[in-house]
Design a protein around this motif. Structure first.
Motif, short mmCIF file in Angstrom:
data_model
loop_
_atom_site.label_atom_id
_atom_site.label_comp_id
_atom_site.label_asym_id
_atom_site.label_seq_id
_atom_site.Cartn_x
_atom_site.Cartn_y
_atom_site.Cartn_z
N ARG A 97 0.62 -1.34 0.41
CA ARG A 97 -0.30 0.42 0.17
C ARG A 97 1.04 1.25 -0.18
NH1 ARG A 97 -0.36 -2.11 4.58
NH2 ARG A 97 0.58 -1.24 6.86
N GLU A 98 2.28 1.22 0.09
CA GLU A 98 2.92 2.70 0.21
C GLU A 98 2.80 2.85 -1.10
OE1 GLU A 98 6.01 4.82 2.20
OE2 GLU A 98 4.50 3.45 3.02
N ILE A 99 2.56 1.95 -2.20
CA ILE A 99 3.34 2.00 -3.31
C ILE A 99 1.36 2.79 -3.59
CG2 ILE A 99 3.12 1.74 -6.73
CD1 ILE A 99 4.69 -1.25 -4.81
N TYR A 100 0.07 2.07 -3.11
CA TYR A 100 -0.78 2.29 -3.87
C TYR A 100 -1.79 3.93 -3.34
CZ TYR A 100 -0.48 -2.18 -6.01
OH TYR A 100 0.84 -3.26 -6.85
N GLY A 101 -1.03 3.57 -2.25
CA GLY A 101 -1.68 4.97 -1.46
C GLY A 101 -2.66 4.83 -0.87
N ARG A 102 -3.91 6.38 -1.76
CA ARG A 102 -5.30 6.64 -1.25
C ARG A 102 -5.94 5.44 -2.05
NH1 ARG A 102 -5.08 11.18 1.82
NH2 ARG A 102 -3.44 11.14 2.88
N GLU A 103 -5.24 5.23 -3.15
CA GLU A 103 -5.84 4.84 -4.53
C GLU A 103 -6.17 3.13 -4.27
OE1 GLU A 103 -5.19 3.90 -9.16
OE2 GLU A 103 -3.13 4.47 -8.63
N LEU A 104 -5.40 2.66 -3.25
CA LEU A 104 -5.99 1.59 -2.83
C LEU A 104 -6.70 1.44 -2.06
CD1 LEU A 104 -5.56 -1.87 -2.52
CD2 LEU A 104 -4.01 -1.21 -0.79
N LEU A 105 -7.31 2.38 -1.19
CA LEU A 105 -8.08 2.81 0.35
C LEU A 105 -9.31 2.88 -0.79
CD1 LEU A 105 -6.21 4.70 2.87
CD2 LEU A 105 -6.16 2.41 2.89
N SER A 106 -9.22 3.73 -1.55
CA SER A 106 -10.48 4.31 -2.24
C SER A 106 -11.17 2.65 -2.81
CB SER A 106 -10.23 4.98 -2.91
OG SER A 106 -9.93 6.37 -2.38
#
Length: 584
Positions: A97-106
């Motif tokens: 998730r360090e790579i994807y950031g908020r995109e994964l959380l969304s």
């Protein structure tokens, strides 16, 4: 924020390479075994697309859509399809998730996936600050309610371990110490977990102070190696206002720090690189450009990846013909070949200049990195030298204080008159024993008696003769030097010499005699002396001195004035010097 692009697998940070080389195997093998997924198609349907997202050449939405289609075509049951997707999200995407950031959380919120109990461990592939490392430790220990004081102490502990000032055992002592006494108040289990986490961080990621980290972020902002042409990849990161602090705590602190650094920097004009020029020239040569804005950005990424030599000509042609729903352009064979020829012509024309530019940037970055490393080493060496100098000064100061205390005690015994009780005891001893003289220091050895072997054998076989009504004679047991030292009373100590110093010299001679027999005998003699009645009297005076706040000599005088037969000033002084000289 747009993500970095890594041209090849070997360009990935080592932490990501290690993750894809070993950590993913267990998750992938479990999926193939549990859901009977075809191994020959698994790489193209799951493994390859996930690797593309990590390398920055594909968007998260596109890859997740492609994986969903693969699972749907190979797993008949819809519930099992969702289970498999959740296992991939938890085992692969969540640690990254360090790579994807908020995109994964969304995405997780949209699909209503509960990730509140998922592990907090993540793959750290970029340098972090000391504060970031502390937050990582606290998150993995689930200590989110820790106050600022605990964070500051944990930061100081982590820095001392990184710089070699403390070893893990010393750090653990601080962790176990109560917070009221400068510790962290951890129990044994939590302290061991914290040490494991800190050790993994130190070995797996570069940790730097906040000033160096600010320089690093500033350099990243000024020289980004990213693909910033996909609006979906850029805009989704701002759609997470519904998330709580607990859900985004592992990325919010870094985002806030980066935002603060950006706000302090003056806006920089966008540099027109050779790659930008080549992409623009290629774009202008394409006759039938896609009208859909999303496909325009995807084609832009396709051109960029070929000019940067990420894909070869065969992969380029396959990507142009691939369905647009799974990351391609959806062109027929003729259209794909025509567009591929235009891109290949641009590749042959511009690749040389792009390569020279990339090589130059790499050299500049390597030079800067070496400079930073050298500066950090120099700073760490200076801090360690300063710490060692302070440590030496403290030790020297303690030695001076001990010497001053000994001098003060010695001066306290000077300029004094002999006590009447001492005069009385001396007169009684003189009347009873006459003039006392020093006893000889050598002990004569008993003569050696030799007998025949027959006599010795008979002596062993002889039994004591018992007669009814007759009591056996009790022979007094001879007392050795160790027993003599252990039973030394104040009276027997005074009988050793004319003065306390003479008595102390005689006692030292006895301990020396034991030392000639062996180290163990010497140690036994010293231990016996330390438990003797004389030493008990001395230690009792020391204890009373601390409680009453009076000097030992004055306290002894008070006891003697009260009629007690205790140590004199001279005897106390001699005992202090004697005990300081006895070591084993």
């Amino acid at each position: 924020m747009a993500r970095k692009v890594y041209p090849t697998f070997s360009d990935l940070p080592m932490a990501l390479q290690n993750f894809f080389s070993s950590n993913v195997d267990e998750v992938y093998s479990g999926l193939m075994d549990d859901y009977k997924l075809p191994q020959d198609k698994f790489f193209e349907g799951v493994d390859g697309p996930i690797l593309d997202t990590a390398m920055g050449t594909a968007t998260l939405d596109d890859v997740l859509t492609k994986i969903g289609l693969f699972l749907k075509s190979n797993i008949p049951d819809e519930n099992q399809q969702k289970e498999a997707m959740v296992k991939l999200l938890k085992g692969i995407f969540w640690p990254l998730r360090e790579i994807y950031g908020r995109e994964l959380l969304s995405f997780l919120e949209t699909e209503k996936v509960d990730f509140s109990n998922w592990p907090q461990q993540r793959v750290l592939y970029k340098p972090i600050s000391y504060a970031g490392a502390v937050s990582e430790v606290i998150n993995r220990l689930n200590l989110h309610s820790s106050g600022q004081q605990a964070r500051d102490r944990l930061r100081e502990l982590l820095v001392s371990m990184i710089k070699g000032v403390r070893v893990p055992s010393q750090a653990k002592e601080v962790m176990l110490k109560p917070s009221d006494f400068g510790g962290l108040g951890f129990d044994e289990k939590m302290a061991d977990q914290a040490l494991t986490i800190i050790g993994d961080l130190i070995k797996g990621v570069q940790i730097m102070d906040e000033n160096a980290y600010q320089d690093y972020i500033a350099a990243e902002i000024q020289n980004p190696k990213v693909e910033a042409r996909n609006p979906k990849l850029e805009t989704r990161s701002g759609r997470d206002s519904k998330f709580s602090e607990a859900e985004i705590r592992d990325s919010s602190e870094e985002d806030e720090q980066i935002a603060r650094i950006k706000s302090k920097m003056a806006p920089l004009p966008k540099a027109v690189t050779e790659l930008d020029k080549a992409i623009q020239a290629t774009w202008e040569r394409i006759p039938n450009k896609p009208e859909d804005e999303y496909l325009k950005n995807r084609l832009n990424n396709v051109i960029s990846s070929r000019l940067r030599d990420v894909r070869n000509s065969t992969e380029l042609l396959g990507l142009l013909q691939r369905d647009s729903k799974v990351g391609g352009m959806g062109l027929d064979k003729a259209g794909a070949e025509s567009l591929a020829k235009i891109i290949e012509d641009s590749y042959n024309e511009f690749r040389g200049k792009i390569g020279v530019e990339e090589h130059g940037k790499l050299e500049v970055q390597l030079t800067e990195q070496r400079k930073k490393i050298e500066e950090k080493r120099k700073k760490d060496a200076e801090e360690h030298a300063k710490w060692y100098e302070e440590k030496i000064k403290k030790r020297q100061s303690a030695d001076v204080e001990r010497k001053e205390l000994a001098q003060a005690i010695k001066k306290g015994f000077e300029s004094r008159e002999q006590h009447p009780l001492d005069l009385k005891n001396a007169a009684i001893e003189k009347k009873q024993y006459g003039e006392l003289v020093s006893a000889p220091s050598t002990v004569a050895k008993p003569p050696t008696v030799k007998v025949s072997a027959v006599t010795a054998a008979m002596a062993k076989e002889m039994k004591p003769i018992t007669v009814d009504g007759v009591r056996p004679v009790t022979v007094p047991k001879l007392q050795g030097l160790v027993d003599e030292l252990g039973g030394m009373t104040l009276a027997s100590f005074r009988r050793l010499g004319k003065t306390p110093q003479d008595a102390a010299d005689k006692l030292t001679q006895r301990i020396g005699t034991l030392g000639e027999e062996g180290f163990d005998q010497r140690a036994s003699g010293i231990r016996a002396w330390q438990t003797s009645p004389v030493m008990k009297t001395y230690l009792e005076l020391v204890s009373q001195s601390f409680k009453a706040g009076k000097p030992i000599a004055q306290l002894a005088e008070d006891h003697r004035k009260a009629g007690e037969d205790t140590l004199t000033r001279d005897e106390i002084e001699v005992l202090i010097n004697l005990n300081n000289s006895l070591h084993y």
